[in-house]
Design an enzyme around this catalytic site. Structure first.
Site, PDB file in Angstrom:
ATOM      1  N   CYS A   1       0.842  -1.190   0.000  1.00 56.69           N
ATOM      2  CA  CYS A   1       0.000   0.000   0.000  1.00 56.69           C
ATOM      3  C   CYS A   1       0.881   1.246   0.000  1.00 56.69           C
ATOM      4  O   CYS A   1       1.957   1.266   0.594  1.00 56.69           O
ATOM      5  CB  CYS A   1      -0.960   0.059   1.171  1.00 56.69           C
ATOM      6  SG  CYS A   1      -2.151  -1.276   1.266  1.00 56.69           S
TER       7      CYS A   1
ATOM      8  N   ARG B   1       5.767  -0.557  -4.199  1.00 52.86           N
ATOM      9  CA  ARG B   1       5.373  -1.174  -2.934  1.00 52.86           C
ATOM     10  C   ARG B   1       4.396  -2.330  -3.138  1.00 52.86           C
ATOM     11  O   ARG B   1       4.195  -3.134  -2.234  1.00 52.86           O
ATOM     12  CB  ARG B   1       4.763  -0.116  -2.003  1.00 52.86           C
ATOM     13  CG  ARG B   1       5.732   0.977  -1.612  1.00 52.86           C
ATOM     14  CD  ARG B   1       5.061   2.049  -0.777  1.00 52.86           C
ATOM     15  NE  ARG B   1       4.678   1.558   0.525  1.00 52.86           N
ATOM     16  CZ  ARG B   1       5.462   1.568   1.595  1.00 52.86           C
ATOM     17  NH1 ARG B   1       6.701   2.028   1.505  1.00 52.86           N
ATOM     18  NH2 ARG B   1       5.037   1.138   2.756  1.00 52.86           N
TER      19      ARG B   1
ATOM     20  N   TRP C   1      -3.097  -2.691  -1.577  1.00 54.21           N
ATOM     21  CA  TRP C   1      -2.725  -4.106  -1.714  1.00 54.21           C
ATOM     22  C   TRP C   1      -3.756  -4.894  -0.915  1.00 54.21           C
ATOM     23  O   TRP C   1      -3.884  -4.738   0.295  1.00 54.21           O
ATOM     24  CB  TRP C   1      -1.321  -4.332  -1.167  1.00 54.21           C
ATOM     25  CG  TRP C   1      -0.758  -5.699  -1.434  1.00 54.21           C
ATOM     26  CD1 TRP C   1      -0.124  -6.124  -2.558  1.00 54.21           C
ATOM     27  CD2 TRP C   1      -0.739  -6.823  -0.531  1.00 54.21           C
ATOM     28  NE1 TRP C   1       0.285  -7.437  -2.427  1.00 54.21           N
ATOM     29  CE2 TRP C   1      -0.089  -7.890  -1.186  1.00 54.21           C
ATOM     30  CE3 TRP C   1      -1.214  -7.025   0.773  1.00 54.21           C
ATOM     31  CZ2 TRP C   1       0.105  -9.126  -0.595  1.00 54.21           C
ATOM     32  CZ3 TRP C   1      -1.033  -8.257   1.357  1.00 54.21           C
ATOM     33  CH2 TRP C   1      -0.380  -9.291   0.679  1.00 54.21           C
TER      34      TRP C   1
ATOM     35  N   ASN D   1      -3.499   2.435   5.423  1.00 51.93           N
ATOM     36  CA  ASN D   1      -2.532   1.368   5.179  1.00 51.93           C
ATOM     37  C   ASN D   1      -2.397   0.571   6.467  1.00 51.93           C
ATOM     38  O   ASN D   1      -2.115   1.137   7.519  1.00 51.93           O
ATOM     39  CB  ASN D   1      -1.173   1.967   4.778  1.00 51.93           C
ATOM     40  CG  ASN D   1      -0.139   0.902   4.460  1.00 51.93           C
ATOM     41  OD1 ASN D   1      -0.455  -0.271   4.366  1.00 51.93           O
ATOM     42  ND2 ASN D   1       1.107   1.314   4.305  1.00 51.93           N
ATOM     43  N   GLY D   2      -2.580  -0.763   6.391  1.00 50.56           N
ATOM     44  CA  GLY D   2      -2.488  -1.599   7.578  1.00 50.56           C
ATOM     45  C   GLY D   2      -3.686  -2.520   7.684  1.00 50.56           C
ATOM     46  O   GLY D   2      -4.465  -2.679   6.741  1.00 50.56           O
TER      47      GLY D   2
ATOM     48  N   GLU E   1      18.364 -18.257  -2.005  1.00 52.86           N
ATOM     49  CA  GLU E   1      18.072 -16.930  -2.555  1.00 52.86           C
ATOM     50  C   GLU E   1      17.857 -17.002  -4.069  1.00 52.86           C
ATOM     51  O   GLU E   1      16.963 -16.340  -4.603  1.00 52.86           O
ATOM     52  CB  GLU E   1      19.208 -15.972  -2.215  1.00 52.86           C
ATOM     53  CG  GLU E   1      19.077 -14.574  -2.791  1.00 52.86           C
ATOM     54  CD  GLU E   1      17.847 -13.818  -2.334  1.00 52.86           C
ATOM     55  OE1 GLU E   1      17.529 -12.788  -2.962  1.00 52.86           O
ATOM     56  OE2 GLU E   1      17.179 -14.249  -1.372  1.00 52.86           O
TER      57      GLU E   1
ATOM     58  N   LYS F   1      14.411 -15.820  -5.953  1.00 56.44           N
ATOM     59  CA  LYS F   1      14.373 -14.813  -7.016  1.00 56.44           C
ATOM     60  C   LYS F   1      13.652 -15.335  -8.254  1.00 56.44           C
ATOM     61  O   LYS F   1      12.881 -14.623  -8.888  1.00 56.44           O
ATOM     62  CB  LYS F   1      15.797 -14.387  -7.398  1.00 56.44           C
ATOM     63  CG  LYS F   1      16.441 -13.432  -6.453  1.00 56.44           C
ATOM     64  CD  LYS F   1      15.730 -12.085  -6.457  1.00 56.44           C
ATOM     65  CE  LYS F   1      15.909 -11.379  -5.128  1.00 56.44           C
ATOM     66  NZ  LYS F   1      15.176 -11.946  -4.015  1.00 56.44           N
TER      67      LYS F   1
ATOM     68  N   GLU G   1       9.949 -15.365  -7.659  1.00 53.90           N
ATOM     69  CA  GLU G   1       9.372 -14.028  -7.565  1.00 53.90           C
ATOM     70  C   GLU G   1       9.140 -13.395  -8.935  1.00 53.90           C
ATOM     71  O   GLU G   1       8.083 -12.794  -9.168  1.00 53.90           O
ATOM     72  CB  GLU G   1      10.291 -13.114  -6.743  1.00 53.90           C
ATOM     73  CG  GLU G   1      10.273 -13.411  -5.249  1.00 53.90           C
ATOM     74  CD  GLU G   1      11.235 -12.523  -4.488  1.00 53.90           C
ATOM     75  OE1 GLU G   1      10.889 -12.113  -3.364  1.00 53.90           O
ATOM     76  OE2 GLU G   1      12.344 -12.231  -4.998  1.00 53.90           O
TER      77      GLU G   1
ATOM     78  N   HIS H   1      17.930 -37.095  -0.129  1.00 55.40           N
ATOM     79  CA  HIS H   1      16.894 -37.448   0.844  1.00 55.40           C
ATOM     80  C   HIS H   1      15.510 -36.991   0.381  1.00 55.40           C
ATOM     81  O   HIS H   1      14.695 -36.552   1.196  1.00 55.40           O
ATOM     82  CB  HIS H   1      17.236 -36.853   2.206  1.00 55.40           C
ATOM     83  CG  HIS H   1      18.532 -37.357   2.762  1.00 55.40           C
ATOM     84  ND1 HIS H   1      18.653 -38.577   3.383  1.00 55.40           N
ATOM     85  CD2 HIS H   1      19.772 -36.817   2.751  1.00 55.40           C
ATOM     86  CE1 HIS H   1      19.913 -38.762   3.746  1.00 55.40           C
ATOM     87  NE2 HIS H   1      20.611 -37.713   3.374  1.00 55.40           N
TER      88      HIS H   1
ATOM     89  N   LYS I   1       6.672  -4.589  -1.827  1.00 52.73           N
ATOM     90  CA  LYS I   1       8.056  -4.305  -1.454  1.00 52.73           C
ATOM     91  C   LYS I   1       8.226  -4.245   0.047  1.00 52.73           C
ATOM     92  O   LYS I   1       9.118  -4.854   0.620  1.00 52.73           O
ATOM     93  CB  LYS I   1       8.488  -2.978  -2.088  1.00 52.73           C
ATOM     94  CG  LYS I   1       9.944  -2.616  -1.825  1.00 52.73           C
ATOM     95  CD  LYS I   1      10.873  -3.618  -2.475  1.00 52.73           C
ATOM     96  CE  LYS I   1      12.317  -3.266  -2.286  1.00 52.73           C
ATOM     97  NZ  LYS I   1      13.213  -4.296  -2.822  1.00 52.73           N
TER      98      LYS I   1
END
Length: 613
Positions: free
Chosen positions: A2, A27, A74, A100-101, A486, A490, A493, A509, A608
């Site tokens: 947001c 964001r 968002w 926002n929240g 990582e 990526k 994403e 395993h 973000k």
């Protein structure tokens, strides 16, 4: 997640609101809207979709109002839609709010308001909060400022709110708890934003609003109070961010620009801190809690997402160099697990934004139990920075692409410095070895640039080859295992391809059952103490017809001969090598995402700065 903007002053608010919302698109959001105040009337325009769609819709409206608020949403409560978009209008039509929240007790408040005859036009908790404020104002016959204070004492959760009222044609009311809010101070005008990026180019003086603070903002006045109605003195800070830092600078995407920013970001994170020739590290934040660090029974690293991967590398570094027990925790679990913490613990908090909600709450809980907090964040004045007892900024500069790149390597750089500094203090590292590692660290920016200069076309070719794969497996050992994690993150994403990261030895395993001629397996296989072991793992994949992509040291003929495709990086000490080996994985993800037509800067469903649970 947001984005919030606001303006009150002497110029038309609309251009600032629209441009500000565009600067906050990184964001993450699914709808956008603005509200303008014309004398005693409020005009709201909102739309599901991108800010560009809102801009088309608002092109025909009157835009001369000198006061307004805007929002990118968002979705949390309710699907992305025009009705659920912000701003929301109260039942009387006299109040407008952006939020926002998350209001956690919204259901109980909504039930209370429904019994009083209120109707709702959205599924959001935000509309409930707005009508709750209006109901308090009407039933208590009080000023709007007092109604906001009463309401915020009753709600639970996180919020930043901006509110306009027909009754106050030159005033924005704002408050925060848990989500960020910055107010820029101009000449007879004020600028508001979720971060400072919308106000770059307008002002260099800003005030970061703290939790449980209420701001009454007029063109020539900023009044700050707590929820007890006590007047506070705003702390004005100088903004050191430049407009060029949030522009693409000729690159096709912010993500690519920020990958290329890494030599400078790593150098800036080292600058003034590392003197490799003298074997000295200067970290004033570490010095300020030296006694706590020397006496610490354990260090707990708390983070989310990419920052958690940096924390995992930090665990390896600190345990090896400093001989201190280190634990790495997902903040979202740590905050609810009722962990055993006391004054002998040091908590390292990792966060790009410094506003990550789960991390922030975890730190607040740990601090009440006596732990010492050391924050490693990228944003000056952020909530985690203010909460910490000490810390170190990463100096990565603004990171606009949602998928973190330069913030990750900057965090690794600061963790390297932290571990080396603590090892020097504790005497756990031979001086010759320490100086060797410092010299290696000083060479990292140059070596990263070498990778960018020499491997780009190779990586583009590999991306084109594997862009249609359904799954990827990433494997690494030791310091390279977090880099495998990582790399997999990526790829997920920015390309939406399913990918998993594993320790290479764990592949036998379970995950090896997935290996066939269709599965690309990425090995992070730089030369280190377990290099022979990972060569064996590569042979195991090769014998099962898996497609091998390997990140290898430039002189490694064994690993390269086993691989279908190789990406070469300069030789480096195994402790420093992760700062190099992650670069090709970032580029591989970027180019696969581009090949697949993904919006690599704003991947679907992601945000973000994750300021809600």
């Amino acid at each position: 997640m947001c984005g919030i903007v606001g303006y009150v002053g002497h110029r038309p608010a609309y251009p600032y609101l629209i441009e500000g919302l565009k600067k906050l698109e990184y964001r993450g959001y699914d709808s956008a809207g603005i509200a303008l105040h014309f004398g005693n009337a409020l005009k709201v325009v909102k739309k599901a979709g991108k800010v560009a769609a809102l801009e088309e819709l608002t092109a025909v409206i009157e835009q001369g109002s000198p006061i307004g608020i805007g929002h990118t949403r968002w979705a949390t409560h309710g699907i992305p839609s025009d009705n659920n978009a912000h701003p929301h209008t109260s039942q009387s039509g006299k109040l407008v709010l952006v939020h926002n929240g998350i209001i956690e007790n919204y259901a109980a408040l909504k039930e209370e308001l429904l019994k009083k005859g209120y109707t709702f036009h959205s599924d959001t908790d935000s509309e409930v909060l707005l009508n709750f404020i209006e109901d308090i104002q009407q039933n208590n016959n009080c000023a709007l400022e007092e109604a906001i204070r009463i309401a915020l004492k009753r709600v639970s959760g996180a919020y930043v709110i901006l509110l306009l009222s027909e009754e106050y044609p030159q005033t924005i009311f704002a408050a925060r708890k848990g989500s960020p809010l910055v107010i820029g101070i101009g000449q007879g005008e004020h600028f508001l934003g979720s971060d400072a990026s919308p106000m770059l180019g307008y002002t260099k003086e800003v005030v970061y609003i703290n939790d449980y603070e209420l701001a009454i903002i007029k063109p020539d006045e900023l009044i700050l109070k707590n929820l007890g109605n006590e007047r506070l003195t705003p702390f004005v800070q100088q903004l050191d961010m430049e407009l060029a830092s949030i522009e693409k600078g000729g690159y096709e995407h912010f993500m690519l620009k920020e990958i290329y920013d890494q030599p400078a970001a790593i150098y800036d994170s080292l600058r003034g801190r590392l003197d490799a020739q003298q074997g000295q590290i200067t970290l004033s934040g570490v010095d300020s809690i030296k006694d706590k660090l020397m006496a610490a029974r354990r260090i707990i690293i708390v983070a989310c997402g990419t920052s958690w991967h940096a924390g995992l590398l930090g665990e390896y570094l600190i345990e090896e160099l400093c001989r201190v027990n280190v634990e790495v925790e997902y903040a979202s679990e740590f905050r609810y697990r009722n962990p055993v913490i006391d004054e002998h613990d040091v908590i390292i908090a990792l966060s790009q934004s410094g506003e990550t909600a789960d991390t922030l709450v975890a730190l607040e809980n740990a601090k009440t139990q006596g732990a010492t907090i050391f924050g490693i964040v990228n944003v000056v004045g952020s909530s985690i920075a203010r909460l910490s007892d000490a810390g170190a900024y990463t100096h990565a500069g603004p990171e606009i692409g949602v998928a973190s790149t330069k913030a990750f390597t900057a965090q690794l750089t600061v963790l390297q410095l932290f571990a080396l500094k603590l090892a020097q203090m504790k005497g756990t590292l031979d001086k010759t070895v320490a100086q060797e590692l410092m010299q290696e660290l000083a060479l990292v920016p140059e070596k990263v640039q070498h990778i960018l200069d020499t491997q780009l076309e190779n990586i583009k070719k590999i991306a084109s080859t594997y862009k249609d794969a359904r799954d990827f497996l990433y494997l690494g050992r030791g310091y390279n295992f977090p880099i495998a994690l990582e790399g997999a993150l990526k790829l997920k994403e920015v390309s939406y391809i399913h990918a998993e990261g594993y320790p290479a030895a764990e592949m036998k395993h379970g995950p090896i059952a997935l290996v066939d001629e269709h599965l690309p397996v990425v090995f992070v296989a730089t030369k280190d103490r377990v290099h022979e072991k990972i060569i064996s793992n590569m042979q195991e994949i090769k014998s099962r017809r898996g497609k091998l992509i390997a990140v290898v040291s430039e002189d490694d003929q064994t690993a390269s001969s086993l691989s279908d495709d190789c990406i070469f990086i300069p030789q480096a000490h195994e402790i420093v090598a992760p700062l190099l080996s992650v670069i090709p994985l970032q580029l591989l993800s970027y180019y696969i995402g581009v090949e697949r037509g993904s919006d690599v800067d704003k991947p679907r469903n992601l945000a973000k700065s994750v300021t809600v649970e």
